[in-house]
Scaffold this motif. Structure first.
Motif, PDB file in Angstrom:
ATOM      1  N   GLY A 264     -14.844  -8.856   0.648  1.00 49.08           N
ATOM      2  CA  GLY A 264     -14.826 -10.421   1.582  1.00 49.08           C
ATOM      3  C   GLY A 264     -13.940 -10.565   2.337  1.00 49.08           C
ATOM      4  O   GLY A 264     -13.251 -10.112   2.557  1.00 49.08           O
ATOM      5  N   GLY A 265     -13.862 -11.902   3.666  1.00 54.16           N
ATOM      6  CA  GLY A 265     -12.701 -12.261   4.075  1.00 54.16           C
ATOM      7  C   GLY A 265     -11.733 -12.872   2.714  1.00 54.16           C
ATOM      8  O   GLY A 265     -11.526 -12.534   2.268  1.00 54.16           O
ATOM      9  N   GLY A 266     -10.890 -13.767   3.617  1.00 54.38           N
ATOM     10  CA  GLY A 266     -10.048 -14.596   2.691  1.00 54.38           C
ATOM     11  C   GLY A 266      -8.828 -13.744   1.986  1.00 54.38           C
ATOM     12  O   GLY A 266      -8.191 -12.408   2.250  1.00 54.38           O
ATOM     13  N   SER A 267      -8.760 -13.761   0.527  1.00 61.55           N
ATOM     14  CA  SER A 267      -7.826 -13.279  -0.170  1.00 61.55           C
ATOM     15  C   SER A 267      -8.044 -10.991  -0.503  1.00 61.55           C
ATOM     16  O   SER A 267      -7.074 -10.496  -1.141  1.00 61.55           O
ATOM     17  N   TYR A 268      -9.067 -11.091   0.012  1.00 59.96           N
ATOM     18  CA  TYR A 268      -9.197  -9.813  -1.004  1.00 59.96           C
ATOM     19  C   TYR A 268      -8.913  -8.699  -0.417  1.00 59.96           C
ATOM     20  O   TYR A 268      -8.783  -8.702   0.742  1.00 59.96           O
ATOM     21  N   GLU A 269      -8.660  -7.292  -1.599  1.00 59.62           N
ATOM     22  CA  GLU A 269      -7.580  -6.780  -0.486  1.00 59.62           C
ATOM     23  C   GLU A 269      -8.154  -5.648  -0.115  1.00 59.62           C
ATOM     24  O   GLU A 269      -9.865  -5.957  -0.627  1.00 59.62           O
ATOM     25  N   GLN A 270      -7.761  -4.851   1.182  1.00 59.78           N
ATOM     26  CA  GLN A 270      -9.366  -3.706   1.511  1.00 59.78           C
ATOM     27  C   GLN A 270      -9.027  -2.465   1.052  1.00 59.78           C
ATOM     28  O   GLN A 270      -7.364  -2.258   0.699  1.00 59.78           O
ATOM     29  N   TYR A 271      -9.494  -1.424   0.545  1.00 60.62           N
ATOM     30  CA  TYR A 271      -9.823  -0.468   0.278  1.00 60.62           C
ATOM     31  C   TYR A 271     -10.111   0.578   1.436  1.00 60.62           C
ATOM     32  O   TYR A 271     -10.930   0.526   2.509  1.00 60.62           O
ATOM     33  N   PHE A 272      -9.364   1.298   1.854  1.00 56.57           N
ATOM     34  CA  PHE A 272      -9.030   2.125   3.171  1.00 56.57           C
ATOM     35  C   PHE A 272      -9.697   3.124   2.564  1.00 56.57           C
ATOM     36  O   PHE A 272     -10.066   4.115   1.905  1.00 56.57           O
TER      37      PHE A 272
ATOM     38  N   ASP B 132     -13.890 -10.764  14.419  1.00 60.07           N
ATOM     39  CA  ASP B 132     -12.282 -10.661  15.526  1.00 60.07           C
ATOM     40  C   ASP B 132     -12.508  -9.273  16.051  1.00 60.07           C
ATOM     41  O   ASP B 132     -12.577  -8.460  15.008  1.00 60.07           O
TER      42      ASP B 132
ATOM     43  N   TYR C 293       0.918  -0.701  -0.265  1.00 59.34           N
ATOM     44  CA  TYR C 293       0.386   0.087  -0.089  1.00 59.34           C
ATOM     45  C   TYR C 293       1.096   1.484   0.041  1.00 59.34           C
ATOM     46  O   TYR C 293       1.582   1.433   0.406  1.00 59.34           O
TER      47      TYR C 293
ATOM     48  N   PHE D 150     -13.364  -2.966   8.332  1.00 59.25           N
ATOM     49  CA  PHE D 150     -12.704  -3.721   9.100  1.00 59.25           C
ATOM     50  C   PHE D 150     -11.644  -1.693   9.758  1.00 59.25           C
ATOM     51  O   PHE D 150     -11.633  -1.041   8.765  1.00 59.25           O
TER      52      PHE D 150
ATOM     53  N   TYR E 124     -13.007  -6.687  13.314  1.00 54.39           N
ATOM     54  CA  TYR E 124     -13.434  -7.189  11.555  1.00 54.39           C
ATOM     55  C   TYR E 124     -15.237  -7.044  12.269  1.00 54.39           C
ATOM     56  O   TYR E 124     -15.276  -8.238  12.649  1.00 54.39           O
TER      57      TYR E 124
ATOM     58  N   ASN F 146      -8.031 -12.561   8.728  1.00 56.52           N
ATOM     59  CA  ASN F 146      -8.907 -11.643   7.838  1.00 56.52           C
ATOM     60  C   ASN F 146      -8.057 -10.537   7.898  1.00 56.52           C
ATOM     61  O   ASN F 146      -8.228  -9.905   7.395  1.00 56.52           O
TER      62      ASN F 146
ATOM     63  N   PHE G 214      -4.380  -3.508  13.606  1.00 52.16           N
ATOM     64  CA  PHE G 214      -5.718  -4.099  13.838  1.00 52.16           C
ATOM     65  C   PHE G 214      -6.776  -3.809  14.696  1.00 52.16           C
ATOM     66  O   PHE G 214      -5.849  -4.002  15.870  1.00 52.16           O
TER      67      PHE G 214
END
Lengths: 117, 114
Positions: free
Chosen positions: B97-105, B56, A37, B33, B48, A103, B45
């Motif tokens: 979703g969870g797993g492999s998806y990238e997060q956008y802030f 979590d 990022y 998140f 979530y 996650n 973190f």
């Protein structure tokens, strides 16, 4: 426990050159996802590129590419033909697939890149 | 396509007051998140949600911090009896979703506790 380390605090390069930023990680998972990022001066955090641990081919997006060396637990970010607007703080992050909080993203401390004319 | 929206962008509270931070995830994203960023600790973190359910909260300070997601379009982070050490930028992120998806802030909320 998962850990991400970026040892380069800051880097300065001349515009239009290539820069590599280092990142090493620690995990007990056999499957994990690695991300880079960029945080701009305004504070915005932008997703750049990702590498899935099971993929051998290095990811490439635009002028960003990765140097994934799994045996060394290393994921370097390479920026080619740098531009002034690439000046930012770059964060390496990891997410484990199976263990614990699988996650959440664990981030490195960041590397500040300055691109000079 | 709007990104993650956070309000307010800046908040100043006095010690002991309550602060509520708001987040609107990207439409269609099922995972939300919360992270906190400080100079000393970096990006950490907090908690979530997946499909509005808390999954979590291992990063949340056990006292004074709480988070909710009453519907798919917004989440809140509440800090009771704020302390100077709570001063930070609070970031919300969403992903498909969870797993492999990238997060956008989102742009973050800068909280200053005087």
């Amino acid at each position: 426990a998962q850990k991400v380390t970026q040892t380069q605090t800051s880097i300065s390069v001349v515009e239009k050159t290539t820069v590599t930023m280092d990142c090493v990680y620690e995990t007990r998972d056999s499957s994990y996802f690695l991300f880079w990022y960029k945080q701009t001066a305004s504070g915005e955090i932008v997703f750049l590129i990702r590498q899935d641990s099971y993929k051998k081919e290095n990811a490439t997006v635009g002028h960003y590419s990765l140097n994934f060396q799994k045996p060394k637990s290393s994921i370097g970010l390479i920026i080619t033909a740098t531009q002034i607007e690439d000046s930012a703080v770059y964060f390496c992050a990891m997410r484990e697939a199976f263990t614990g909080s699988f996650n959440k993203l664990t981030f490195g401390a960041g590397t500040r890149l300055a691109v000079c004319p | 396509n709007a990104g993650v929206i956070q309000t307010p962008r800046h908040k100043v509270t006095g010690k002991g007051q309550e602060a509520t931070l708001w987040c609107e995830p990207i439409s269609g994203h099922s995972a939300v998140f919360w992270y906190r960023q400080t100079i000393v600790q970096g990006l950490e973190f907090l908690t979530y949600f997946r499909n509005q359910a808390p999954i979590d909260d291992s990063g949340m300070p056990k006292e004074r911090f709480s988070a909710q997601m009453p519907n798919q379009s917004h989440s809140t982070l509440k800090i009771q009896s704020t302390q100077p050490q709570d001063s930070a930028v609070y970031l919300c992120a969403s992903s498909l979703g969870g797993g492999s998806y990238e997060q956008y802030f989102g742009p973050g909320t800068r909280l200053t506790v005087l």
